[in-house]
Motif scaffolding. Structure first.
Motif, PDB file in Angstrom:
ATOM      1  N   ASN A 155       3.237 -29.196  44.967  1.00 62.54           N
ATOM      2  CA  ASN A 155       3.522 -30.529  44.432  1.00 62.54           C
ATOM      3  C   ASN A 155       3.318 -31.663  45.440  1.00 62.54           C
ATOM      4  O   ASN A 155       4.130 -32.577  45.544  1.00 62.54           O
ATOM      5  N   ASP A 172      -8.184 -19.751  41.538  1.00 63.56           N
ATOM      6  CA  ASP A 172      -7.054 -20.111  40.683  1.00 63.56           C
ATOM      7  C   ASP A 172      -5.733 -19.886  41.414  1.00 63.56           C
ATOM      8  O   ASP A 172      -4.811 -20.698  41.300  1.00 63.56           O
ATOM      9  N   ALA A 173      -5.658 -18.806  42.162  1.00 61.39           N
ATOM     10  CA  ALA A 173      -4.407 -18.521  42.882  1.00 61.39           C
ATOM     11  C   ALA A 173      -4.113 -19.623  43.897  1.00 61.39           C
ATOM     12  O   ALA A 173      -2.966 -20.052  44.058  1.00 61.39           O
ATOM     13  N   GLU A 174      -5.156 -20.099  44.548  1.00 54.84           N
ATOM     14  CA  GLU A 174      -4.974 -21.159  45.541  1.00 54.84           C
ATOM     15  C   GLU A 174      -4.586 -22.481  44.860  1.00 54.84           C
ATOM     16  O   GLU A 174      -3.687 -23.190  45.324  1.00 54.84           O
ATOM     17  N   LEU A 175      -5.245 -22.768  43.755  1.00 56.77           N
ATOM     18  CA  LEU A 175      -4.928 -24.005  43.028  1.00 56.77           C
ATOM     19  C   LEU A 175      -3.509 -23.961  42.463  1.00 56.77           C
ATOM     20  O   LEU A 175      -2.785 -24.962  42.494  1.00 56.77           O
ATOM     21  N   ASP A 176      -3.123 -22.793  41.985  1.00 63.36           N
ATOM     22  CA  ASP A 176      -1.753 -22.657  41.453  1.00 63.36           C
ATOM     23  C   ASP A 176      -0.727 -22.919  42.556  1.00 63.36           C
ATOM     24  O   ASP A 176       0.272 -23.596  42.337  1.00 63.36           O
ATOM     25  N   TRP A 177      -0.999 -22.367  43.725  1.00 60.53           N
ATOM     26  CA  TRP A 177      -0.059 -22.571  44.834  1.00 60.53           C
ATOM     27  C   TRP A 177       0.016 -24.051  45.206  1.00 60.53           C
ATOM     28  O   TRP A 177       1.099 -24.620  45.390  1.00 60.53           O
ATOM     29  N   ARG A 224      -0.573 -26.554  43.307  1.00 63.12           N
ATOM     30  CA  ARG A 224       0.125 -27.265  42.229  1.00 63.12           C
ATOM     31  C   ARG A 224       1.636 -27.095  42.391  1.00 63.12           C
ATOM     32  O   ARG A 224       2.397 -28.060  42.277  1.00 63.12           O
ATOM     33  N   GLU A 225       2.065 -25.868  42.684  1.00 67.42           N
ATOM     34  CA  GLU A 225       3.501 -25.614  42.851  1.00 67.42           C
ATOM     35  C   GLU A 225       4.081 -26.368  44.048  1.00 67.42           C
ATOM     36  O   GLU A 225       5.232 -26.802  44.022  1.00 67.42           O
ATOM     37  N   LEU A 243      -6.301 -32.112  42.275  1.00 72.66           N
ATOM     38  CA  LEU A 243      -6.403 -30.670  41.971  1.00 72.66           C
ATOM     39  C   LEU A 243      -7.651 -30.389  41.129  1.00 72.66           C
ATOM     40  O   LEU A 243      -8.343 -29.393  41.360  1.00 72.66           O
ATOM     41  N   SER A 257      -2.786 -34.643  40.146  1.00 77.10           N
ATOM     42  CA  SER A 257      -3.555 -33.703  39.319  1.00 77.10           C
ATOM     43  C   SER A 257      -5.045 -34.027  39.367  1.00 77.10           C
ATOM     44  O   SER A 257      -5.886 -33.130  39.285  1.00 77.10           O
ATOM     45  N   ARG A 293       0.578 -20.367  51.910  1.00 78.48           N
ATOM     46  CA  ARG A 293       0.405 -19.599  50.678  1.00 78.48           C
ATOM     47  C   ARG A 293       0.642 -18.100  50.908  1.00 78.48           C
ATOM     48  O   ARG A 293       1.320 -17.434  50.129  1.00 78.48           O
TER      49      ARG A 293
END
Lengths: 425, 425
Positions: free
Chosen positions: B60, B50-55, B57-58, B67, B64, A172
């Motif tokens: 992949n 949120d930043a960690e979860l977004d990463w 998610r991206e 997540l 879900s 990350r």
């Protein structure tokens, strides 16, 4: 020191500090510079917060003039250095910091801390990368170094040739490729090895890597292929006499028709065990403890020394400690890596007196050579190309190029002398 | 693993993980637990941003559902363990984590990372503290480990008997006593050694410590006393053959009338050089590199293993990897330190099957003994007394008490067997 120097009027003397290693710890043939990008990012952000200033004020050991000076601190000087990924030798001026005394002396611990730790990892990782003979190496040592060092270690190992890390935060923060693995706990959680493999295949597909040594390796391999079929991505082996076991597992996989299923090994590997397996049917390595603690050399003994400063007239004066066992070579320097006729590095030539980036005067440089020092910070501004993901990619590419220039003896894993000689002129 | 276990329905099986060291690395006679307070503070704050979860998610690679589970993550289980500062031996269950599989497996890297690193420092520091024979030891190694590890190392060394640190952030974060020193750069900055000493005395008073080995030690000592008078606090020596030099400097100070001026030494000290100087006229030690990198043992090889889990009926099942060279002892445990008639620790008795804190059934415990395990986290709540400055003070006091219980052989600096035997019953 800053407090006393501000009081005595010497704090603002223009000064030159040099960061270098007196020797290559651990009998290494070459060192690898790592952490430069992290250091430059840290210098850009180096400020004293209100909470820190309040604590210093309460501790009551600094004069208020000094606290005011700290509150306004930012680095406004120049830094030249070996770019990240470059190789270094005893005496190599890895960083040269030119600023006021007070500005430069405050960076000592930060610079040494980051470069000593990250370069120790990169120096070990470079040896492992060479030992692997082109096979992929994943860094998996987060658990064996402290929680923030783990992220930095993943970064340093990648610069020195590792292909991936199991540390997701390194993915990350730095864009380093990540990979994962199932632990024995995952198998033990399920009612049988077969149930565990089925669960992993269901979630991750047949391209995944199954850990086959929780109970019995031969049965584990058979179960893995029964569950996944012959398209199974890989099996991981984490115990046993690896050269023997790996050969047996390769034969077994082939006999089961799983000729494309790969074998990855882990189990306290270091550069020596990696070398011993490089020509076995192993397809990839996972290296943990040894890389994150520098394989026997967890820190490189780099020091940060005042080598020159101006006097009251503004003229530069070379300075050096005179104690017999720790003498350093004072003065401003420039560095050329000199090559022999076949293009192999031969000498680290440190030219005294010119200053970094300066043209050598009167230096006899008939052999091919290249300048090693680059400007990293000019008037407090970090130069482009050394930080962030771009800096990491450039450092990784640079590392490959710089190692390729070294003579063959540099690749020996035995303890010995530096691969090239440092000369002062 | 969490993703696959959530899919297979096993993620919520109640599980027990154990953190332990299979052996005492480096031929140590005992290990010292450190980092527990830091770990508990980290577990309290363990959330996915949120930043960690977004990463994630991206990237992949997680479903879900997984997540969502991570977004809600907080540890709600129980943790028993050896309290910080306690000593440990091969097999000692330093932490026992009881929770769902998914909650517990997520803590593996965090727990191992902090405890392996901090305990390595504390284990080395404890040996040095004993070797110093009551003389004060300052931790000065920040520059030889990465920038965050440096703060943790100062904390761990203090718990294991060091008296101060040069790391101001450790003072601010943890309330550890701090001290400082002048470097050779400070002397070299000034036009003469005398000018440097005058500047330091002007700012810090005669109680300060002057570094006397920049040029010539004898002249340095004479200049120091000329400038500061015989009330000078101390002189520091950072080079030379210390046992010889220290005796000469003591004689010289006495001959100059500075009989109360102390001598502090630095220069790559470790437990062996500290021991060799403990009965010399040295008054205090500054230890850098060796303590922060664990004096040859930078990490302790602790592992985190699933030892028991429930089945679908909710009954506990002991589990253990069967591979021959890495076998672990499965099941729930309780631990008694058993003493001989003279009150010295003799055996680390690990009682299988009772679970931590349980009363041993049928165990023959006629010898004096004490329970070692304490509850650290109950239903996700960190228990009082283990975190913050109070936790550090308690750990330091506990360390002194626990070491005093050990048999004399524990104090030997040579490599050897553990000071007491681990028994399973």
């Amino acid at each position: 020191m800053v407090d006393a120097a501000l009081a005595s009027g010497t704090a603002h003397r223009r000064s030159m500090f040099e960061l270098f290693a007196r020797r290559l710890s651990g009998g290494r043939r070459y060192g690898v510079v790592a952490g430069t990008g992290r250091l430059l990012e840290a210098i850009e952000q180096f400020r004293f917060t209100d909470a820190e200033l309040d604590w210093l004020r309460e501790e009551n050991f600094l004069r208020s003039e000094t606290l005011d000076w700290l509150a306004d601190y930012r680095f406004t000087g120049n830094i030249w250095g070996y770019p990240e990924g470059e190789v270094f030798f005893p005496g190599s001026p890895i960083l040269t910091v030119e600023s006021t005394f007070a500005e430069g002396v405050l960076l000592e611990t930060l610079a040494l801390s980051i470069l000593n730790a990250d370069s120790a990892v990169a120096t070990a990782a470079s040896r492992m990368s060479h030992a692997a003979n082109g096979k992929p190496l994943a860094e998996m040592g987060s658990r064996r170094t402290s929680e923030r060092s783990a992220v930095a270690a993943a970064r340093a190992a990648y610069i020195a040739g590792f292909t991936a890390t199991s540390n997701l935060e390194a993915g990350r923060s730095y864009g380093i490729p990540t990979m994962g693995t199932a632990a024995h706990a995952f198998t033990l959680l399920h009612d049988s090895e077969q149930a565990a493999f089925e669960a992993q295949i269901a979630a991750l597909g047949t391209g995944t890597t199954l850990l086959v040594d929780t109970y019995d390796i031969e049965q584990g391999v058979r179960t893995a292929i029964e569950v996944a079929g012959t398209d199974l991505g890989a099996v991981r082996i984490d115990s046993g006499d690896l050269p023997v076991v790996v050969a047996q597992v390769r034969d077994l996989l082939d006999s089961l028709g799983a000729t494309r299923t790969k074998i990855t090994v882990t189990n306290d590997l270091d550069e020596y065990t990696v070398a011993s397996l490089a020509f076995s049917p192993v397809d990839s390595f996972g290296v943990g403890t040894s890389v994150v603690v520098g394989s026997g050399t967890p820190t490189l003994g780099m020091v940060y020394k005042l080598v020159a400063r101006t006097d009251d007239a503004g003229d530069w004066v070379s300075v050096a400690k005179k104690s017999t066992d720790k003498a350093s070579v004072g003065g401003r320097k420039s560095v050329r890596r000199v090559f022999d006729a076949s293009g192999r590095a031969q000498t680290e030539l440190i030219l005294l007196g010119d200053g970094p980036g300066g043209e050598p005067e009167g230096a006899d440089l008939t052999s091919p050579n290249r300048e090693v020092l680059v400007p990293l910070v000019i008037d407090g501004t970090v130069q482009d190309g050394f930080t962030g993901s771009d800096g990491i990619a450039a450092a990784r590419e640079r590392h490959t190029r710089c190692v390729a220039e070294l003579p063959p003896i540099a690749m020996r894993l035995t303890r010995g002398d530096p691969a090239i000689t440092t000369e002062y002129r």
